[in-house]
Design a protein around this motif. Structure first.
Motif, PDB file in Angstrom:
ATOM      1  N   PRO A 108     -14.377   7.218  11.271  1.00  0.00           N
ATOM      2  CA  PRO A 108     -14.610   6.750   9.742  1.00  0.00           C
ATOM      3  C   PRO A 108     -14.513   5.280   9.446  1.00  0.00           C
ATOM      4  N   HIS A 109     -15.440   4.754   8.696  1.00  0.00           N
ATOM      5  CA  HIS A 109     -15.207   3.509   8.100  1.00  0.00           C
ATOM      6  C   HIS A 109     -15.488   2.196   9.281  1.00  0.00           C
ATOM      7  N   ALA A 110     -15.806   2.854  10.659  1.00  0.00           N
ATOM      8  CA  ALA A 110     -15.809   1.884  11.517  1.00  0.00           C
ATOM      9  C   ALA A 110     -17.190   1.189  11.327  1.00  0.00           C
ATOM     10  N   ILE A 164     -12.663   4.418  20.974  1.00  0.00           N
ATOM     11  CA  ILE A 164     -11.735   5.446  20.242  1.00  0.00           C
ATOM     12  C   ILE A 164     -10.274   5.179  20.450  1.00  0.00           C
ATOM     13  N   ALA A 165     -10.026   4.827  21.478  1.00  0.00           N
ATOM     14  CA  ALA A 165      -8.271   4.611  21.865  1.00  0.00           C
ATOM     15  C   ALA A 165      -8.047   3.463  20.900  1.00  0.00           C
ATOM     16  N   ALA A 166      -8.892   2.267  21.039  1.00  0.00           N
ATOM     17  CA  ALA A 166      -8.369   1.216  20.137  1.00  0.00           C
ATOM     18  C   ALA A 166      -8.472   1.415  18.800  1.00  0.00           C
ATOM     19  N   TYR A 167      -9.452   2.375  18.311  1.00  0.00           N
ATOM     20  CA  TYR A 167      -9.473   2.663  16.822  1.00  0.00           C
ATOM     21  C   TYR A 167      -8.311   3.605  16.494  1.00  0.00           C
ATOM     22  N   ARG A 204     -15.451  -2.473   8.074  1.00  0.00           N
ATOM     23  CA  ARG A 204     -16.223  -3.753   7.805  1.00  0.00           C
ATOM     24  C   ARG A 204     -15.489  -4.960   7.245  1.00  0.00           C
ATOM     25  N   GLY A 205     -15.463  -5.802   8.146  1.00  0.00           N
ATOM     26  CA  GLY A 205     -14.576  -7.017   7.968  1.00  0.00           C
ATOM     27  C   GLY A 205     -13.269  -6.872   8.388  1.00  0.00           C
ATOM     28  N   GLY A 206     -13.226  -5.927   9.302  1.00  0.00           N
ATOM     29  CA  GLY A 206     -11.813  -5.623   9.815  1.00  0.00           C
ATOM     30  C   GLY A 206     -11.690  -6.101  11.351  1.00  0.00           C
TER      31      GLY A 206
END
Length: 368
Positions: free
Chosen positions: A9-11, A59-62, A31-33
């Protein structure tokens, strides 16, 4: 090969090709992160394969707690997001310009997105930005285009008090061109016209007589025609600027030919195009197609080193001969007055001097 979809989500996912041909894929938490993944391949297929293989790492980093360069610190990535949403920034650009600038902004985001706004003014940042620009030196025009976007982004940030100063404000470009004073000379133009298609001939003749930009030439509608001039919004200004182009001599002759073709089409029961310049298929010219048509005719004619855009210089010589001053010509063609003066000096004044010398020599020969 299909792109990798991770369902985060939101990635935000960004993919681009660098100047050396490699394909890069970046994943950001938002976005912008924060950047949470990067994959580099020699081709799209290889980059996507690497991305698929490294999906679990993304996925792990997220899932990890977001990293921040400094508590509550603004980053250049955040500036980019706000610039894109600003009516005084990205939103005011023409649609075609937006396409090109998005690519540059993605590259800037990938390279400098985590840089804090405080650090933008730090020593060494200017050098790093120049080095980034020079990484595209194999395509100098593109390198300067990316730098132009970065400059504008930072200037916008200064104007909106996001950063204190623009460190690259006075950095010069690396692309050098000496085309400002080039024209297509009369004999070369004649040779090109002899080898161009009938439809391309009309567009080329008109361009050489009016100095209209390629993009505008392809979008001239019959509704723009007035008694002795064209009145239309320019493509470059996204319609904000209205220009008046006088139709002298050759330009009016082209219009008369086009009128006859239009009248014939109506007489035969065909629906004529709303555009003045069309291809043999009766569809409006595309800018690149017209450029290619000119290039093919020039090659066939043996004319080297001249481009479609150089017809604008040719038109300027015609306006000079017709008695227009430099300021008026600059307003018509959208050039700086100094460039118009350069054309006048290089060609028209030189032609006049040569003509006077020939007349003097002829008189001397006759008087013995």
């Amino acid at each position: 090969m299909k792109r990798c979809t991770l369902g985060l989500p939101h990635a935000h996912r960004v993919m681009n090709r660098s100047s050396n041909g490699t394909v890069r894929i970046y994943w950001y938490r938002t976005r912008g992160g924060e950047q949470i993944g990067k994959f580099v391949g020699a081709s799209y297929a290889e980059a996507i394969a690497l991305e698929t293989a490294g999906a679990q790492e993304v996925i792990a980093a997220y899932a990890r707690k977001p990293e921040r360069p400094e508590a509550n610190a603004a980053t250049l990535r955040g500036v980019i997001v706000r610039y894109k949403a600003s009516p005084t920034g990205f939103l005011r650009l023409a649609d075609k310009t937006k396409v090109n600038w998005r690519r540059s902004l993605d590259l800037i985001d990938a390279k400098f997105g985590n840089l804090t706004t405080k650090a933008v003014s730090a020593k060494g940042v200017k050098k790093a930005m120049i080095a980034w620009r020079d990484g595209f030196k194999d395509t100098p025009r593109q390198a300067d285009a990316h730098m132009t976007v970065l400059k504008r982004l930072l200037s916008w940030a200064v104007e909106n008090e996001e950063i204190e100063k623009n460190p690259i404000e006075r950095v010069e470009g690396i692309y050098k061109s000496n085309r400002a004073a080039l024209i297509v000379e009369p004999d070369a133009l004649e040779a090109i016209l002899e080898r161009a298609t009938p439809e391309a001939q009309l567009a080329i003749r008109f361009a050489a007589a009016t100095g209209v930009r390629r993009e505008d030439l392809c979008e001239i509608e019959w509704s723009f025609l007035r008694e002795n001039h064209l009145l239309f919004p320019t493509n470059k200004s996204s319609g904000r600027k209205i220009v008046r182009v006088p139709l002298l001599g050759e330009a009016w002759a082209v219009v008369e030919e086009l009128k006859k073709q239009r009248e014939q089409a109506i007489a035969e029961g065909r629906v004529p195009s709303a555009f003045m310049f069309v291809t043999d298929r009766k569809t409006p010219w595309k800018p690149d197609s017209l450029t290619q048509a000119f290039a093919r005719a020039a090659k066939a004619a043996g004319v080297v080193g001249r481009r479609l855009n150089d017809l604008r210089g040719t038109a300027i010589t015609k306006f000079v001969v017709a008695g227009f001053d430099n300021d008026t010509i600059a307003d018509i063609v959208g050039w700086e007055v100094t460039r118009v003066a350069n054309i006048r000096k290089h060609y028209v004044d030189s032609w006049n001097v040569a003509e006077r010398l020939m007349q003097q020599l002829e008189r001397s020969r006759q008087t013995g």
